[in-house]
Scaffold this active site. Structure first.
Site, mmCIF file in Angstrom:
data_model
loop_
_atom_site.group_PDB
_atom_site.id
_atom_site.type_symbol
_atom_site.label_atom_id
_atom_site.label_comp_id
_atom_site.label_asym_id
_atom_site.label_seq_id
_atom_site.Cartn_x
_atom_site.Cartn_y
_atom_site.Cartn_z
ATOM 1 C CD GLU A 237 12.434 75.356 -144.732
ATOM 2 O OE1 GLU A 237 11.537 75.766 -145.500
ATOM 3 O OE2 GLU A 237 12.241 75.176 -143.520
ATOM 4 C CB CYS A 271 7.786 74.733 -144.043
ATOM 5 S SG CYS A 271 9.117 74.792 -142.820
#
Length: 471
Positions: A237, A271
């Site tokens: 990720e 993120c």
């Protein structure tokens, strides 16, 4: 050294990002020989752990997850001390990790159960095999919340797990892992400490079978290279440059509120933070004023002080990255509409900053910022232009579309190349628990969370029977 952390004489030395004071005691780095022993111990424990019935593994994980609850306050305080997250946000991170555990474990059990197929001459059962030893490399921006997202499904599938917390937040990671491991057999869950050299030894080991990492795209690419020689399974990720598209028919008050909140949450160090805002040109000036008015309500300061809405950046290095992007954009024609005050003295404080008139060739539009900048520009109002600008990036983690026309929103969302699209909402908060978390393009490889993600930590195997060999 990463993010300004120093390693001296085998110890991690880091400072409180709000005050600059050393965080004691120093954390010992796991030595190469110790790593070999940890990996061997994980492999030795995996056979018995993998042989346990799925329901028994899940029951033990529930006990381990429950052991985190008594240390919730300690975890919260450590998150704030190590990475500067304001107290309310740190508390929310720990609360979510604790309260969601039951739902996650229910889903992890379902994801790994046998599936029976067929009712005629041939019948099959799909079973799931563990991979072996899984290494979890955790990030510093959610140092407690990200570990269970990766470790719990790996453990539930029958793997043993080695966690390497970020060297920026080593104590937080160790606290969480120690509590979870307290209910598990010896060697099933272990923690190691160190920087990228420790991570490289783990990734390069032939006795490690999968890597699950949350972090930067650059680190993800290096992990893929190191894993190629023996085809390790990966869940990565990675970074994002997440766009928000605001059409003229949107609820502009709601869009502006979300734009500000989700640009500065955790000082922008998320993120899936809103990093690029494209506003239909006919409402650009109106929207900009709403954003500035809301940005003025933000207060930057010591994260434990009452009324503070945003703490410091995690490090001086991260602060300089954001500072350079803002400076570059202004030098190339962007306008600064607002800049908040910051505390005087020490600490890695960066002001809440509102920019407009950005262009696609600017550094701040191409590179992940990971800081509290509300970055705006215009689009012509067509769906085509909105999609073109949103997709004009190497990343594809999350995106956001704001409009009163849900049919239009769906058309645009389906054409944006990202793993999550929030329509009039922030997808990280509003998504259903069974939604996978996945990145397109340079934002990731594989997925975690949801049924798809939870099945990433095991391999399906088909047992095929004929009528002469009944189930």
């Amino acid at each position: 050294m990463v993010q300004g952390v120093k390693i001296v004489d085998g110890f991690i030395l880091n400072n409180d990002p709000a005050t600059g004071d050393p965080i004691d005691p120093p954390v010992a780095v796991t030595t190469p020989s110790e790593l070999v022993d940890v990996i061997a111990k994980a492999n030795a424990a995996q056979v018995a752990w993998g042989d346990l019935p799925l329901a028994e593994r899940i029951a033990l994980l529930r006990k381990g997850a429950a052991a985190v609850e008594p240390i919730a306050q300690e975890l919260t305080e450590m998150i704030t001390k190590e990475m500067g997250k304001i107290s309310s946000e740190a508390k929310l991170e720990v609360k979510n990790a604790i309260e969601l555990k039951g739902l996650w474990l229910d889903m992890i059990q379902e994801a790994n159960e046998d599936v029976k197929l067929g009712d005629g001459e041939a019948e099959s059962v799909i079973v799931r095999d563990p991979l072996g030893v899984v290494v979890v490399i955790a990030p510093w921006n959610f140092p407690a919340g990200e570990i269970p997202l990766l470790a719990l499904p790996a453990l539930g599938a029958g793997n043993t797990v080695i966690v390497k917390p970020s060297e920026v937040a080593p104590r937080t990671g160790a606290l969480y892992v120690s509590a979870l491991a307290s209910a598990l057999p010896d060697g099933v869950l272990q923690v190691v400490q160190g920087d990228g050299s420790v991570g490289e030894q783990l990734v390069s080991s032939d006795d490690v079978h999968m890597i699950a990492m949350t972090g930067s795209s650059a680190t993800g690419k290096r992990i893929m290279e190191k894993s190629a020689k023996n085809l390790k399974r990966l869940v990565l990720e990675l970074g994002g440059k997440d766009p928000m598209v605001v059409f003229a028919d949107a609820d502009l008050d709601k869009a502006a509120e979300d734009a500000v909140a989700n640009s500065v949450f955790n000082a922008g160090q998320v993120c899936c933070a809103v990093e690029r805002i494209y506003i239909e040109k006919s409402v650009k000036a109106e929207f900009e004023q709403k954003v500035v008015d809301l940005a003025k309500k933000q207060k930057v300061g010591i994260p434990t002080e009452e009324g503070v809405t945003m703490g410091p950046m995690v490090s001086q290095m991260q602060l300089e990255i954001v500072k350079n992007q803002v400076k570059d954009s202004i030098a190339n024609g962007a306008k600064k509409l607002y800049e908040s005050d910051v505390p005087e003295g020490g600490g890695n404080f960066f002001p809440v900053t509102v920019l407009t008139d950005l262009t696609q060739d600017m550094l701040i539009q191409k590179t992940e910022t990971f800081g509290p900048v509300i970055a705006m520009s215009a689009f012509d109002g067509t769906e085509e232009d909105a999609v073109k600008l949103a997709n004009d990036t190497e990343y594809g983690l999350a995106s956001y579309v704001y409009t009163g026309d849900l049919v239009k929103a769906s058309r645009v969302a389906r054409k944006i190349k990202s793993g999550q699209v929030g329509i009039n909402c922030y997808s990280l908060i509003a998504a259903q628990p069974k939604c996978p978390w996945i990145g397109h393009k340079g934002s990731g490889f594989g997925s975690h969370s949801g049924m798809d993600g939870f099945r990433s930590f095991s391999v399906p195997k088909s047992l095929v029977y004929t009528t002469s060999a009944p189930l």
